[in-house]
Scaffold this active site. Structure first.
Site, PDB file in Angstrom:
ATOM      1  N   ASP A 212     -62.084 -24.578   6.386  1.00 30.67           N
ATOM      2  CA  ASP A 212     -61.817 -23.563   5.353  1.00 30.67           C
ATOM      3  C   ASP A 212     -62.171 -24.024   3.933  1.00 30.67           C
ATOM      4  OD1 ASP A 212     -59.729 -25.361   5.418  1.00 30.67           O
ATOM      5  OD2 ASP A 212     -58.119 -23.875   5.506  1.00 30.67           O
TER       6      ASP A 212
ATOM      7  N   ARG B  50     -58.297 -14.093  10.848  1.00 30.72           N
ATOM      8  CA  ARG B  50     -59.112 -13.032  10.261  1.00 30.72           C
ATOM      9  C   ARG B  50     -60.419 -12.843  11.020  1.00 30.72           C
ATOM     10  NH1 ARG B  50     -57.941 -15.214   4.239  1.00 30.72           N
ATOM     11  NH2 ARG B  50     -56.422 -16.437   5.337  1.00 30.72           N
TER      12      ARG B  50
ATOM     13  N   SER C 256     -59.959 -24.360  10.780  1.00 28.53           N
ATOM     14  CA  SER C 256     -59.413 -25.200   9.703  1.00 28.53           C
ATOM     15  C   SER C 256     -58.544 -26.337  10.214  1.00 28.53           C
ATOM     16  CB  SER C 256     -58.629 -24.327   8.739  1.00 28.53           C
ATOM     17  OG  SER C 256     -59.471 -23.309   8.306  1.00 28.53           O
TER      18      SER C 256
HETATM   19  C1  BGC Z   1     -56.352 -29.134   8.095  1.00 30.79           C
HETATM   20  C2  BGC Z   1     -57.590 -28.984   7.247  1.00 30.79           C
HETATM   21  C3  BGC Z   1     -57.513 -27.713   6.457  1.00 30.79           C
HETATM   22  C4  BGC Z   1     -56.220 -27.634   5.666  1.00 30.79           C
HETATM   23  C5  BGC Z   1     -56.062 -26.348   4.907  1.00 30.79           C
HETATM   24  C6  BGC Z   1     -55.117 -29.021   7.220  1.00 30.79           C
HETATM   25  O1  BGC Z   1     -53.953 -29.080   7.990  1.00 30.79           O
HETATM   26  O2  BGC Z   1     -56.372 -30.375   8.744  1.00 30.79           O
HETATM   27  O3  BGC Z   1     -58.747 -29.016   8.057  1.00 30.79           O
HETATM   28  O4  BGC Z   1     -58.609 -27.657   5.591  1.00 30.79           O
HETATM   29  O5  BGC Z   1     -55.125 -27.775   6.546  1.00 30.79           O
HETATM   30  O6  BGC Z   1     -56.015 -25.257   5.758  1.00 30.79           O
END
Ligand code: BGC
Length: 470
Positions: A210, A92, A156
């Protein structure tokens, strides 16, 4: 037709009691006992402690990363900010206009991240992100002349943060595995890609996970927000922690509290959760892109729940309890084919089960070339309930621990992600189980749609305010 309830433990009733008992015996490892649940809580508490310790006696599977978010929105932020949100196959780009701390205008455009960008060289991924920003800016006619946009970057994946705008990638997760990024600063890589283009005047002023973006957005919507969560393709949580408890953060700090990104998707990567790990969990892990990692996430997150379900049905078929031992083989694959059943299918199966229907479950099985009888349909519905129920229980056990730890009078939990939004069991069952697991700890579950990205733009605005002040 039997209507199941999203908040009750799944029940199986077949016309043949022997077959019923055999199926229940096979499925029993997926039903967590009281002792196992207690132990999950204890282990989580211990792993959190180790993750925050200055010199832990062994490595925790929880990163417990300081996010360096200095402050939340205080109502004085005004201006235009941008954000990027990268974590899944949908990327996004976001523009936000703020006036006195309120979002006056927001524009969000979605871009698909193709597989070759998710699995190729890191520089190509970041060049692609910079290209999308440029496309967005031109398509949306944003005026770039004479101004620098501050951008918040939601990245994320597990990171080691050195400051608000330095985040070193610890490992890829979900469907990403680009070369040359591990250990590198994602902000620097994005900045380099933006500079390579030469047509954008953008400063990446904050990088966040995120869950953190969701918490920041949650606190914008409700100041009592203390936990941010993603229940989507992946799963993770963050919460507001007392700085005095973060032993591993050296030096003196003026702030009393800070957001900690737990990275609980990796909970159990060191074996501490093996006591609940089933052969189906191992099979899902073995077939995943990044094996032997993200143990907890693979128990139920959106990227994996469909496969877990398929693996369980496969075992039932092979033991002759399901579809007379057939494993299928239709246009849509078979029970042996990785990815032939998705989490979206499970949401649909659960949803119609709560309404007393059986068309969707039949369609999914027929797509795989199976010819289910009435008892097969009951089994397939039941298994969808069992794997989903276990997932909700696991998440709620962790939330219960956090609520107890934070001891707030009231805590709003901001959540974003497809599993929370579209799987019909998650929200109602979470409401029920969290109340039972953390009695006397009032809470609200609050959907923060697009919170991960919008929270990032808000964080860029806060960083800008603080910078102007200093
Ligand atoms: C990542 C996290 C993230 C989560 C949700 C996981 O695979 O390691 O950093 O917050 O996914 O997206």
């Amino acid at each position: 037709m039997n209507k199941a309830s999203p908040t009750s433990e799944p029940k199986l009733t077949l016309s043949d009691p022997d077959r019923q008992q055999k199926a229940l015996d096979i499925l029993s490892p997926l039903v967590l006992t009281k002792t196992q649940k207690e132990r999950v809580k204890e282990v989580f508490i211990e792993e959190m402690k180790l993750g925050l310790a200055a010199s832990p006696e062994r490595k925790s599977s929880l990163l417990m990363e300081n996010t360096f978010i200095p402050e939340l929105v205080n109502g004085t932020e005004s201006g235009e900010y941008m954000a990027l949100d990268l974590g899944g196959t949908n990327f996004r780009v976001i523009y936000v206009q703020l006036k006195d701390g309120k979002i006056e205008e927001e524009i969000i455009d979605y871009y698909h991240v193709p597989e070759d960008k998710r699995l190729g060289p890191g520089t190509e991924l970041f060049d692609f992100l910079a290209y999308c920003i440029s496309d967005f800016v031109h398509k949306r006619n944003l005026n770039l002349t004479g101004r620098t946009y501050q951008l918040g970057f939601t990245f994320s994946f597990p990171m080691t943060q050195k400051s608000l705008n330095i985040g070193l990638l610890v490992s890829w997760t979900k469907s990403f595995n680009c070369s040359g990024v591990l250990g590198e600063d994602a902000v620097q890589m994005l900045t380099d890609a933006i500079n390579r283009r030469g047509d954008l005047d953008i400063t990446v002023s904050a990088i966040l996970n995120d869950t953190t973006g969701t918490l920041v957005m949650g606190s914008y919507l409700d100041p009592r927000c203390g936990i941010g969560m993603i229940l989507g393709t992946g799963c993770n949580g963050c919460y507001v922690e007392k700085v005095s408890r973060i032993e591993k953060w050296p030096g003196k700090h003026s702030e009393a509290e800070v957001i900690v990104d737990i990275e609980w998707g990796a909970f159990g990567d060191n074996g501490v959760l093996d006591f609940i790990r089933t052969k189906w969990d191992r099979a899902v892990d073995d077939q995943s892109l990044l094996v032997h990692s993200y143990t907890f996430e693979k128990y139920f997150a959106g990227k994996y729940l469909g496969d877990l379900y398929r693996e369980v049905l496969l075992t039932l078929a092979k033991s002759g309890v399901f579809c007379e031992g057939n494993v299928g083989g239709g246009e849509g694959g078979s029970l042996t084919k990785h990815g032939s059943i998705t989490t979206k299918d499970i949401s649909a199966i659960e949803s119609e089960h709560f309404h007393g229907g059986r068309d969707d479950v039949k369609k999914v099985l027929e797509r795989l070339g199976l010819k289910p009888d009435e008892d097969d349909l009951s089994i397939a519905q039941h298994v969808a309930g069992v794997v989903s129920y276990r997932g909700v229980v696991l998440v709620c056990l962790l939330i219960g621990v956090l609520l107890d730890r934070m001891e707030r009078e009231h805590c709003t939990i901001a959540i974003d992600g497809s599993l929370f939004q579209h799987h019909p069991r998650f929200r109602p069952l979470m409401d029920k189980l969290i109340s039972e697991l953390a009695p006397g700890r009032p809470f609200d579950l609050r959907l923060a749609s697009d919170g991960s990205g919008l929270g990032s733009a808000l964080t860029a605005a806060v960083a800008d305010r603080l910078q102007k002040k200093s």
